[in-house]
Structures are given as C-alpha cells and as structure tokens.
Motif scaffolding. Structure first.
Motif, PDB file in Angstrom:
ATOM      1  N   ALA A 269      24.824  13.410  -7.653  1.00  0.00           N
ATOM      2  CA  ALA A 269      25.676  14.510  -7.218  1.00  0.00           C
ATOM      3  C   ALA A 269      24.958  15.850  -7.242  1.00  0.00           C
ATOM      4  CB  ALA A 269      26.932  14.569  -8.097  1.00  0.00           C
ATOM      5  N   GLU A 270      24.209  16.135  -8.322  1.00  0.00           N
ATOM      6  CA  GLU A 270      23.558  17.435  -8.450  1.00  0.00           C
ATOM      7  C   GLU A 270      22.481  17.639  -7.394  1.00  0.00           C
ATOM      8  OE1 GLU A 270      23.496  14.727 -10.351  1.00  0.00           O
ATOM      9  OE2 GLU A 270      22.292  15.100 -12.147  1.00  0.00           O
ATOM     10  N   TYR A 271      21.761  16.562  -7.046  1.00  0.00           N
ATOM     11  CA  TYR A 271      20.698  16.675  -6.054  1.00  0.00           C
ATOM     12  C   TYR A 271      21.256  16.598  -4.634  1.00  0.00           C
ATOM     13  CZ  TYR A 271      18.018  15.709 -10.261  1.00  0.00           C
ATOM     14  OH  TYR A 271      17.503  15.749 -11.535  1.00  0.00           O
ATOM     15  N   ASN A 272      22.320  15.843  -4.463  1.00  0.00           N
ATOM     16  CA  ASN A 272      22.958  15.782  -3.155  1.00  0.00           C
ATOM     17  C   ASN A 272      23.426  17.167  -2.715  1.00  0.00           C
ATOM     18  OD1 ASN A 272      24.179  14.346  -0.850  1.00  0.00           O
ATOM     19  ND2 ASN A 272      26.118  14.943  -1.800  1.00  0.00           N
ATOM     20  N   ALA A 273      23.965  17.948  -3.656  1.00  0.00           N
ATOM     21  CA  ALA A 273      24.429  19.303  -3.340  1.00  0.00           C
ATOM     22  C   ALA A 273      23.278  20.175  -2.864  1.00  0.00           C
ATOM     23  CB  ALA A 273      25.100  19.923  -4.564  1.00  0.00           C
ATOM     24  N   CYS A 274      22.084  20.005  -3.467  1.00  0.00           N
ATOM     25  CA  CYS A 274      20.917  20.793  -3.054  1.00  0.00           C
ATOM     26  C   CYS A 274      20.500  20.449  -1.635  1.00  0.00           C
ATOM     27  CB  CYS A 274      19.751  20.551  -4.017  1.00  0.00           C
ATOM     28  SG  CYS A 274      20.008  21.171  -5.701  1.00  0.00           S
ATOM     29  N   PHE A 275      20.463  19.162  -1.313  1.00  0.00           N
ATOM     30  CA  PHE A 275      20.026  18.735   0.017  1.00  0.00           C
ATOM     31  C   PHE A 275      21.065  19.064   1.081  1.00  0.00           C
ATOM     32  CE2 PHE A 275      16.852  16.407  -2.307  1.00  0.00           C
ATOM     33  CZ  PHE A 275      15.812  16.211  -1.411  1.00  0.00           C
ATOM     34  N   GLU A 276      22.349  18.936   0.740  1.00  0.00           N
ATOM     35  CA  GLU A 276      23.402  19.147   1.727  1.00  0.00           C
ATOM     36  C   GLU A 276      23.524  20.606   2.147  1.00  0.00           C
ATOM     37  OE1 GLU A 276      25.359  17.081   3.426  1.00  0.00           O
ATOM     38  OE2 GLU A 276      24.282  15.374   2.571  1.00  0.00           O
ATOM     39  N   SER A 277      23.219  21.527   1.235  1.00  0.00           N
ATOM     40  CA  SER A 277      23.443  22.950   1.521  1.00  0.00           C
ATOM     41  C   SER A 277      22.175  23.699   1.901  1.00  0.00           C
ATOM     42  CB  SER A 277      24.072  23.625   0.291  1.00  0.00           C
ATOM     43  OG  SER A 277      23.254  23.458  -0.856  1.00  0.00           O
ATOM     44  N   CYS A 278      21.063  22.975   2.118  1.00  0.00           N
ATOM     45  CA  CYS A 278      19.827  23.647   2.492  1.00  0.00           C
ATOM     46  C   CYS A 278      19.609  23.541   4.000  1.00  0.00           C
ATOM     47  CB  CYS A 278      18.621  23.060   1.745  1.00  0.00           C
ATOM     48  SG  CYS A 278      18.111  21.416   2.309  1.00  0.00           S
ATOM     49  N   VAL A 296      18.061  27.715 -12.279  1.00  0.00           N
ATOM     50  CA  VAL A 296      18.612  28.915 -12.918  1.00  0.00           C
ATOM     51  C   VAL A 296      19.914  28.581 -13.638  1.00  0.00           C
ATOM     52  CG1 VAL A 296      19.748  31.126 -12.435  1.00  0.00           C
ATOM     53  CG2 VAL A 296      17.489  30.647 -11.481  1.00  0.00           C
ATOM     54  N   ASN A 297      20.768  27.783 -13.016  1.00  0.00           N
ATOM     55  CA  ASN A 297      22.036  27.400 -13.655  1.00  0.00           C
ATOM     56  C   ASN A 297      21.798  26.623 -14.939  1.00  0.00           C
ATOM     57  OD1 ASN A 297      23.669  28.584 -11.696  1.00  0.00           O
ATOM     58  ND2 ASN A 297      23.684  26.759 -10.408  1.00  0.00           N
ATOM     59  N   LEU A 298      20.835  25.702 -14.912  1.00  0.00           N
ATOM     60  CA  LEU A 298      20.523  24.922 -16.114  1.00  0.00           C
ATOM     61  C   LEU A 298      19.988  25.825 -17.221  1.00  0.00           C
ATOM     62  CD1 LEU A 298      18.777  21.696 -14.723  1.00  0.00           C
ATOM     63  CD2 LEU A 298      21.106  21.908 -15.615  1.00  0.00           C
ATOM     64  N   ASN A 299      19.130  26.759 -16.859  1.00  0.00           N
ATOM     65  CA  ASN A 299      18.534  27.639 -17.869  1.00  0.00           C
ATOM     66  C   ASN A 299      19.536  28.638 -18.425  1.00  0.00           C
ATOM     67  OD1 ASN A 299      15.708  26.792 -18.088  1.00  0.00           O
ATOM     68  ND2 ASN A 299      15.546  27.382 -15.943  1.00  0.00           N
ATOM     69  N   LYS A 317      11.418  30.578 -17.911  1.00  0.00           N
ATOM     70  CA  LYS A 317      11.755  30.170 -16.545  1.00  0.00           C
ATOM     71  C   LYS A 317      12.624  31.213 -15.846  1.00  0.00           C
ATOM     72  CE  LYS A 317       9.507  26.337 -16.502  1.00  0.00           C
ATOM     73  NZ  LYS A 317       8.330  26.197 -15.606  1.00  0.00           N
ATOM     74  N   LEU A 318      13.567  31.808 -16.563  1.00  0.00           N
ATOM     75  CA  LEU A 318      14.409  32.842 -15.964  1.00  0.00           C
ATOM     76  C   LEU A 318      13.598  34.092 -15.638  1.00  0.00           C
ATOM     77  CD1 LEU A 318      17.701  32.557 -18.069  1.00  0.00           C
ATOM     78  CD2 LEU A 318      17.299  31.756 -15.733  1.00  0.00           C
ATOM     79  N   LYS A 319      12.651  34.440 -16.498  1.00  0.00           N
ATOM     80  CA  LYS A 319      11.800  35.594 -16.217  1.00  0.00           C
ATOM     81  C   LYS A 319      10.886  35.316 -15.020  1.00  0.00           C
ATOM     82  CE  LYS A 319      11.354  38.998 -18.088  1.00  0.00           C
ATOM     83  NZ  LYS A 319      11.981  40.328 -17.860  1.00  0.00           N
ATOM     84  N   GLU A 320      10.448  34.085 -14.878  1.00  0.00           N
ATOM     85  CA  GLU A 320       9.664  33.718 -13.693  1.00  0.00           C
ATOM     86  C   GLU A 320      10.465  33.963 -12.426  1.00  0.00           C
ATOM     87  OE1 GLU A 320       8.356  29.701 -13.853  1.00  0.00           O
ATOM     88  OE2 GLU A 320       6.438  30.217 -14.743  1.00  0.00           O
ATOM     89  N   GLN A 321      11.738  33.529 -12.455  1.00  0.00           N
ATOM     90  CA  GLN A 321      12.589  33.725 -11.285  1.00  0.00           C
ATOM     91  C   GLN A 321      12.844  35.210 -11.057  1.00  0.00           C
ATOM     92  OE1 GLN A 321      13.738  31.334  -8.991  1.00  0.00           O
ATOM     93  NE2 GLN A 321      14.078  33.294  -7.957  1.00  0.00           N
ATOM     94  N   ILE A 345      17.472  35.145  -5.608  1.00  0.00           N
ATOM     95  CA  ILE A 345      18.380  34.266  -6.335  1.00  0.00           C
ATOM     96  C   ILE A 345      18.911  35.013  -7.554  1.00  0.00           C
ATOM     97  CG2 ILE A 345      18.562  32.108  -7.639  1.00  0.00           C
ATOM     98  CD1 ILE A 345      16.347  31.002  -5.790  1.00  0.00           C
ATOM     99  N   ASN A 346      20.198  35.307  -7.549  1.00  0.00           N
ATOM    100  CA  ASN A 346      20.806  35.991  -8.681  1.00  0.00           C
ATOM    101  C   ASN A 346      20.721  35.147  -9.944  1.00  0.00           C
ATOM    102  OD1 ASN A 346      21.870  38.659  -8.390  1.00  0.00           O
ATOM    103  ND2 ASN A 346      23.250  37.879  -6.810  1.00  0.00           N
ATOM    104  N   ILE A 347      20.502  35.810 -11.064  1.00  0.00           N
ATOM    105  CA  ILE A 347      20.414  35.102 -12.346  1.00  0.00           C
ATOM    106  C   ILE A 347      21.672  35.314 -13.164  1.00  0.00           C
ATOM    107  CG2 ILE A 347      19.102  34.904 -14.496  1.00  0.00           C
ATOM    108  CD1 ILE A 347      16.621  35.796 -12.930  1.00  0.00           C
ATOM    109  N   PHE A 348      22.077  36.585 -13.341  1.00  0.00           N
ATOM    110  CA  PHE A 348      23.312  36.898 -14.069  1.00  0.00           C
ATOM    111  C   PHE A 348      24.163  37.822 -13.221  1.00  0.00           C
ATOM    112  CE2 PHE A 348      20.346  36.039 -17.645  1.00  0.00           C
ATOM    113  CZ  PHE A 348      21.011  34.972 -18.207  1.00  0.00           C
TER     114      PHE A 348
END
Length: 348
Positions: A269-278, A296-299, A317-321, A345-348
């Motif tokens: 499900a989590e990866y399907n959402a990435c592929f479907e919306s790209c 970002v959501n996981l972090n 990882k968040l600082k990298e983004q 990509i928004n973080i907060f």
C-alpha cells in the motif's frame, strides 16, 4: 535498554537534538523564501531562522554552490558536536550514519578519476560526514581489488567491500555495481545492529531502514532496464532487509519494464501510493519526489517517540531534505525559474 539508562547515557544529547529539530524550517519559512527575488533576499530571510548569520562572511554576488556548501558545513558541525559527546552504543550508531556518506564519497572520487578529474578537485565535492584519511589515495587504484587491498581494508567499509571485489578495471557499470553492493551490505548490517538495540530504537529504525532498502531495490530495477545488467546480477544487489523481502524482491528480479515494477509495488500500500501519484509531466512529482515525501513522513514520525536513537538518524535525513529544498529555491531564483520554485517538499 531501560528508559532510565537511556537518559543517563544519552538523555542530554536527545534533548539537544530535539532543540536542533525545532529549528527546521516550516511551510511559512518556505513561503517567505519563495517570495525572494535575489539570493541576497534569500540570505536576509534565512537570517531570521536558526541559520542566523551563516552566510554573513560570503561576498557578493552570492552563488548557489556557496549556499549548498555552507548548509552542509552547518549540518556537519551539529553532527560532530553530538558525536564527540556520545558514548556507546550511541557513538557506534552515529558512526553507522556516516558509512552511507563514505560510500557515496568513494564512488564520487572513483567516477571522477575515471573521467580524468584531478583528486584535489574532487575531494571538496565529497560530503564531510563521509570523510576519512584514505579517501585521497583512491586515485592509485585501478581495480576493485586494488581499492580494497591497498586502501579500504582497514576502514569501516572493509567488511562490506570484500563482497564486491572483481578482477576487472573500473568502468561505469562495475562502479555502480560496487556502489549498490556496498549499500546492500551496509543497510543489512545497520539493520542487524539496530535490531540488537531493541526497544523503540529497533522499532523506528527498522522501519526507516526497511524503506531505504526497498527504495533502492525499486531504483536499481528501473535503472537496470536497457543495460547489460542481467536479472540474476540485479537480484544480487537488492538489500534483504525491507518489506519487499523475499517475495517482492523475487518479483522485481523478473521485471522487464517499468509497468511491471508498478504492478509489484501495487501489492504494498505505501509503495503503491508513491507510484500511483507520480508522473513525468510539467508540475507533476516524480517517483523520486514521492519517495522523498514518504521518507519525510517516516522521519517526522520518529520524533513522536522518546528514548530512541532513531531521532538522530531522522534528524540528519530531515536536514538533508531541508538542504535540498533551500538549494532548489536558490537555483530557481538564480536561473529566473520562479514558476518551478514551489516544487520543494515541505517538512513541517
């Protein structure tokens, strides 16, 4: 590892890190940065954030490459402060974070030398979180065996590298195979280490590393289409510590095109959402962007839990983004491409 012992050894550093985390730019900050007309305006707006006067000594005209370099230096300074005060097992955990940067630095230098670039020009481009003394000697190696036996055998990457030695000279293909083999060994080892720590650290980090392993498996598969890499060789590069293991990886190894990869992702499900919306059209987010958003959501979620080392990994990882976001906005301003400036990509 009890909560009491965690606070004795690492409670101060976790509190310090959460203070660093409070300085990560918000959507309001990005909105303000997006309104800037020049890089000097961008510099002025950043002074009102936790970045302060980190660009104060830079002469005009300000360049995007300078901004990128100073952003990295700030992250390295913060990480170094944490690492110097850490005790076991946090110190080893922080060392593991740097191994990924070491791998990228090795591949960057090898690739540069392959294209006749002087090492002295390549070293400044390496990420300082992955610096080590032997890095500047890589130019003397003509094959993976030379690289291991003469240079890397005594580094933390030595055990990972022993599995990807080949007798041939370097070329574009085997350099990428080396990169992915090193990352495979590194992620699997990091996953095992976090599992032994147990508790909330294992819970949060295993999820984060599982995603990183799966993302690499998807990207390796997609990038292998149209190359000389066989399906069997491709399967050997997949990290076996993600949610795709074992059945998803077996399915990816059989894929012949992008559509088949999408079908495999559809079972998760989590990866399907990435592929479907790209997409690849103007204004659409790419698969890489969707993976970054999910990461970002996981972090962000890692910071919901206390008494765990996962926040240290997630902060980096968040600082990298955040750095990628600032550099993207700066590039759009410098190149006069304000129409694309909101593709961060928004973080907060």
């Amino acid at each position: 590892m009890t909560d009491m012992y965690f606070n004795i050894n690492s409670g101060y550093l976790e509190g310090l890190l959460r203070g660093f985390r409070s300085g990560i730019l918000t959507s309001t900050d990005y909105s303000n940065l997006s309104q800037c007309e020049t890089l000097e305006d961008l510099k002025l707006h950043l002074q009102g954030t936790d970045y302060g006067n980190f660009l104060a000594n830079e002469p005009s005209p300000l360049r995007v490459s300078v901004i990128d370099e100073r952003l990295r230096e700030k992250l390295v300074t913060e990480f170094g402060h944490l690492r110097q005060q850490a005790v076991e097992p946090l110190s080893t955990f922080l060392d593991y974070i740097t191994y990924g940067y070491m791998i990228d630095n090795i591949v960057l230098v090898i690739t540069g030398v392959l294209h006749n670039r002087p090492v002295r020009e390549l070293l400044p481009k390496c990420h300082k979180l992955g610096s080590f003394p032997q890095l500047e000697l890589i130019h003397i190696a003509n094959s993976a065996a030379d690289l291991y036996n003469a240079i890397l055998v005594d580094t933390p990457l030595g055990p990972y590298f022993s599995g990807c030695i080949s007798g041939g000279d370097f070329n574009e293909m085997n350099i990428e195979i080396i990169r992915n083999t090193l990352y495979k060994a590194y992620l699997e080892d990091f996953y095992r280490f976090c599992s032994t720590l147990g508790g909330t650290t294992a819970e949060s980090m295993c999820e984060l590393l599982a995603f990183e392993a799966d993302r690499r498996a998807f990207i390796i598969t997609i990038n292998s289409f149209g190359t000389e890499l066989t399906k069997d060789d491709r399967a050997l590069l997949y990290p076996k510590c993600g949610k795709l293991f074992p059945y998803g990886l077996a399915a990816l190894a059989r894929c012949d095109d992008y559509e088949q990869v999408r079908q495999v992702a559809g079972f998760y499900a989590e990866y399907n959402a990435c592929f479907e919306s790209c997409g690849s059209g103007p204004g659409e987010k790419t698969l890489e962007d969707k993976f970054f958003e999910y990461e970002v959501n996981l972090n962000r979620k890692a910071f919901l839990y206390h008494f765990n080392y996962g926040v240290f990994y997630s902060y980096v990882k968040l600082k990298e983004q955040e750095n990628r976001n600032i550099v993207w906005i700066a590039e759009c301003i410098a190149q006069g491409q304000k129409g694309k400036i909101d593709n961060y990509i928004n973080i907060f």
